[in-house]
Design a protein around this motif. Structure first.
Motif: not given
Length: 881
Positions: A455-462, A464-475, A513-520
């Protein structure tokens, strides 16, 4: 008169309901200030002194219906039970024939009948009182609680102590304990199925309304007793309590009859069988004796007595005593039975559906991991998880407490001082996540969310990897899923943590409002399996009960824990997979699968329904809000004292200790109860049926009635008294190995098989009395009757030891001491009466001593014959009782 009384009761109920509705509608219209003024309270609640004054005036917050069974009502029911009513009719007729219509009044028979009524009534009343008191004492161990503002502080009190004017704090899982008006709400949804029949939750809001044209339960600012909080949080002021509530006024009309268990249906089917036998045999006995003896009044009394002889009139006493003993026995094992009938269903259960947490596991959740997306320890993830758990105002579960405790140990909790809560979006079981809106000391707002990973992946669009915010894509999603699956497979329960910065300055936030989240990253929890879980599952399996796990946890965690406790975990079905199955596919799936994961409340209900559709008696053990629907659906609902209110209220049985080993003891106790009740029924029906056959033959052949009505009734009652020790009897271990369901066919076959055996030996007794003892004329009728009375009573009591076990009596299976005492006492009493002057008390002639060897020979032959028939019966039917 009864119709008039019922009409008055309905009119009173209607007035009460109307008065409650008027007051609640008026309260819904009032501004908050006027509302608090009218109920003489304030937002900080009542003082302790004022609440005690109101409690003394208003009474406890409990609903008592008019038909509540008082001790006086139980006494009247015992005195005028069907068996006693027949005795009283016979007493009245005997008084007319033996006292009023004769020149030499004889009060002995009348007195004896009245003594029998007194004994039977007293026994039934005492047993009912004990059973009622046992249930009440056990139920008092379970108490629903409410968070109440008293003296400006929140305290937890039993709901019975609530009074009008109290201010409550409510969270998901709480029952609405009284009629109330909401003062503040936060995504507050309540379920009102008990009131409206609608299963869908409805939203409630604070503030007054402009109009109250809606039906009462739909008023948006009113909550009614009987509903329960599904999600969100709220504060509310109590308006009405106890019988003054809307639910209280409707309680009698809404209570209805609960569905009957297979056991209750079985008892009714046997009763119908005996009624049919009575309708055939009683007229036959009456006509035969009237024609052959010429005394139609005596024949009528005798025929009525035969009807009584066919009735297992002590069954209610035996059932109540047995169930009460079972409830008290289970209470010693920290198990409280809320409804006595549930014990027998316990024993019938062959599938136990259970949640995982606290049942198979220790219920001591510990935070083990706080990881970034790549699986590296990251204290920043812990900080955000802590902020989410610390600032939520809803139901703090074990996971929240584990996060808070761990953060406190690492001094991470100090960060709480840098934030304040602006709003929250409470947890619910469809989203499986919850959020808080926080503002830091610089005025910047953040939305912080934690919940199930998918459910968290469904509302996340980004991410955080190694301190950087990156897009949520297949990889990047694959990286996150690999981390999640790795630790989930190790038995950790994994939740996702996400945030969203620069939240706009608005007054109210929602799920939108639970959309476009950044998964930490992730937080992982360990709830180790209980040491006793595997042994308990094996013990249940040994007794024919299959254990199935229904959990909302991930499939990885459920599989790992299931494997550690000995459950087959090769196949795990998840909620999404269930939704893809039709009923036929699910029926096949539940046959093979033991672990079901990621289930919603409705999916749990569907699994339980599928087991029931296959003919399984299904139990469900749960303690959460999401378990309430399945608890209600199951044949026996089981919860724990630490469960949310709605789960405890729905359950039939409540465990004070959450342990499957306790359940195994309950299963065994239920089967003992079932076994002892079946023993009584088979003894009573076969013995009484045999007596009726003997009576018909004797009526055809003898010039006198074989037993006077008072003698037949006395014998019947003595035989019943002899079985009063049955509730305390032991049951063979082999009988306890498999679930036991009611089989009316088994009762019928036993009655037809064993009944004629007793008739054969009755006829042999007749022969001895007629040709050996010389009781072969009307003048010797009293001697004949005494001989059959003694043999009939002693043989029916002695045969208890033969029927109570499929094994060899006394050698392979020993009866319990209370049964020995009750049965031997009655046998001794029957012999003393028959061989002494006491026989004259019920119009019999004292037996000569030379009847002793014949009595012994008849009894020995009867026992041997029953032993032989037992082997034949078991070989033919594969069971004994």
């Amino acid at each position: 008169m009864k119709l008039v009384s019922q009409l008055k009761k309905r009119q009173q109920q209607e007035r009460q309901r109307h008065d409650a509705e008027v007051r609640l509608r008026q309260a819904a219209l009032l501004p908050e200030e006027k509302l608090l003024e009218k109920w003489s309270t304030q937002t900080t609640g009542l003082t302790a002194t004022e609440s005690q004054t109101r409690l003394a005036k208003q009474g406890p917050n409990e609903i008592t219906t008019a038909d509540h069974e008082s001790s006086w009502h139980r006494l009247l029911t015992a005195v005028f039970a069907p068996f006693n009513s027949i005795l009283l009719v016979i007493a009245a007729l005997t008084y007319f024939t033996d006292v009023l219509a004769t020149t030499q009044p004889d009060y002995v028979t009348v007195i004896i009948i009245l003594v029998l009524v007194a004994l039977s009534s007293t026994l039934s009343f005492v047993q009912q009182q004990k059973a009622t008191q046992a249930v009440e004492q056990l139920t008092q161990k379970i108490s629903n609680q409410a968070d109440v503002y008293r003296d400006g502080k929140v305290v937890t009190l039993p709901t019975e102590q609530l009074v009008a004017g109290d201010v409550l704090r409510l969270a998901a899982g709480d029952l609405i304990p009284a009629d109330l008006r909401f003062l503040t709400t936060q995504d507050t949804f309540i379920a009102q199925a008990a009131l409206t029949g609608e299963s869908e939750p409805v939203e409630k809001i604070a503030g007054n309304v402009d109009q109250t044209e809606d039906v009462l339960p739909d008023l948006p600012n009113i909550g009614l007793m009987g509903a329960n909080m599904v999600s969100g949080s709220a504060t509310a002021v109590v308006l009405l309590t106890g019988n003054e509530t809307y639910f209280g006024a409707m309680a009698e009309s809404m209570s209805g009859d609960r569905s009957k268990t297979s056991f209750e249906n079985g008892v009714e089917s046997v009763s119908r069988l005996l009624i049919r036998l009575m309708l055939v045999m009683v007229p036959v006995v009456f006509v035969i004796n009237g024609v052959t003896k010429g005394d139609w009044l005596s024949s009528l009394l005798f025929a009525i007595s035969v009807a009584v002889g066919l009735t297992p009139e002590m069954l209610p006493v035996i059932m109540t005593s047995t169930l009460a003993k079972g409830a008290l026995s289970l209470s010693k094992h920290q198990t409280v039975v809320r409804t006595l009938g549930a014990i027998q269903t316990f024993g019938e259960m062959d599938v136990l559906c259970t949640d995982k947490t606290g049942t198979l596991t220790e219920d001591t959740v510990a935070l083990e991991k706080y990881l970034d997306i790549q699986g590296k320890t990251d204290q920043r993830v812990l900080r955000y998880a802590f902020l989410n758990s610390a600032f939520q105002t809803g139901l703090k579960n074990l996971i929240d407490l584990a996060i808070i405790n761990h953060a406190t140990e690492l001094d991470v909790s100090a960060i709480q001082a840098e934030y304040q809560r602006i709003d929250e979006i409470p947890f619910d079981f469809s989203r499986r996540r919850m959020s808080v809106v926080l503002q830091d000391n610089n005025g910047r707002r953040q939305l912080v969310t934690k919940g199930a990973v998918e459910e968290m992946l469904e509302i996340s669009t980004k991410l955080e990897v190694a301190g950087k915010v990156v897009p949520l894509n297949a990889e990047t999603k694959q990286i996150a899923l690999q981390t999640y699956e790795k630790y989930s497979a190790q038995g950790l329960r994994i939740l996702g943590v996400a945030r969203k910065n620069d939240v706009p300055d608005i007054h109210h936030f929602s799920v939108a409002d639970e959309q476009d989240m950044v998964l930490l990253g992730f937080v992982g929890f360990l709830d180790p399996p209980k040491d006793t879980a595997q042994a308990a599952i094996q013990a249940l399996k040994k007794h024919g009960v299959r254990t199935v796990v229904l959990t909302g946890d991930s499939d990885g965690v459920a599989s790992t824990v299931g494997g550690k406790v000995g459950l087959a975990n090769e196949q795990v079905l998840t909620g999404p997979q269930l939704d893809q199955m039709d009923d036929q596919q699910l029926t096949q799936a539940v046959t093979d699968c033991t672990i079901f994961a990621k289930l919603s409340p409705t999916q749990k209900v569907r699994v339980v329904e599928t087991f029931q559709a296959q003919g399984h008696t299904t139990g469900f053990l749960g303690d959460g809000i999401n378990d309430a629907p399945a608890l209600r659906q199951a044949d026996v609902g089981i919860s724990v004292d630490t469960a949310v209110d709605i789960a405890k209220e729905t359950a039939d049985i409540v465990l004070l200790k959450k342990d499957l080993l306790v359940l195994e003891k309950g299963v065994v106790e239920g089967r003992k109860i079932f076994g002892n009740i079946i023993k009584y029924l088979k003894m009573a029906t076969s013995g009484n049926f045999g007596n009726v056959i003997s009576v018909i033959i004797a009526s055809l052949c003898l010039p006198f009635i074989p037993l006077l009505p008072v003698q037949l009734l006395t014998q019947n009652l003595l035989c019943d008294f002899a079985q009063l020790g049955l509730p305390f009897d032991d049951v063979d271990e082999t009988y306890l190995q498999q679930p036991r369901r009611w089989e009316t066919r088994s009762i019928k076959s036993f009655m037809w098989f064993l009944g004629p055996v007793s008739s054969i030996f009755d006829l042999l007794c007749f022969a001895v009395m007629w040709w050996v003892m010389g009781a072969n004329s009307v003048e010797k009728a009293a001697l004949f009757q005494c001989g059959w009375f003694v043999f009939g009573t002693v043989s029916q009591v002695l045969i208890i030891y033969m029927i109570r076990t499929s094994q060899v009596p006394f050698i392979q299976s020993r009866p319990a001491a209370p049964l020995m005492a009750s049965s031997l006492g009655i046998m001794l009493l029957a012999v003393v009466v028959g061989f002494s002057g006491l026989a004259q008390g019920i119009d019999m002639q004292k037996l000569p001593l030379n009847f002793w060897p014949w009595l012994a020979a008849l009894l020995a032959g009867y026992c041997l014959a029953v032993s032989f028939c037992k082997r034949v019966y078991i070989k033919r039917y594969g069971e004994w009782f």
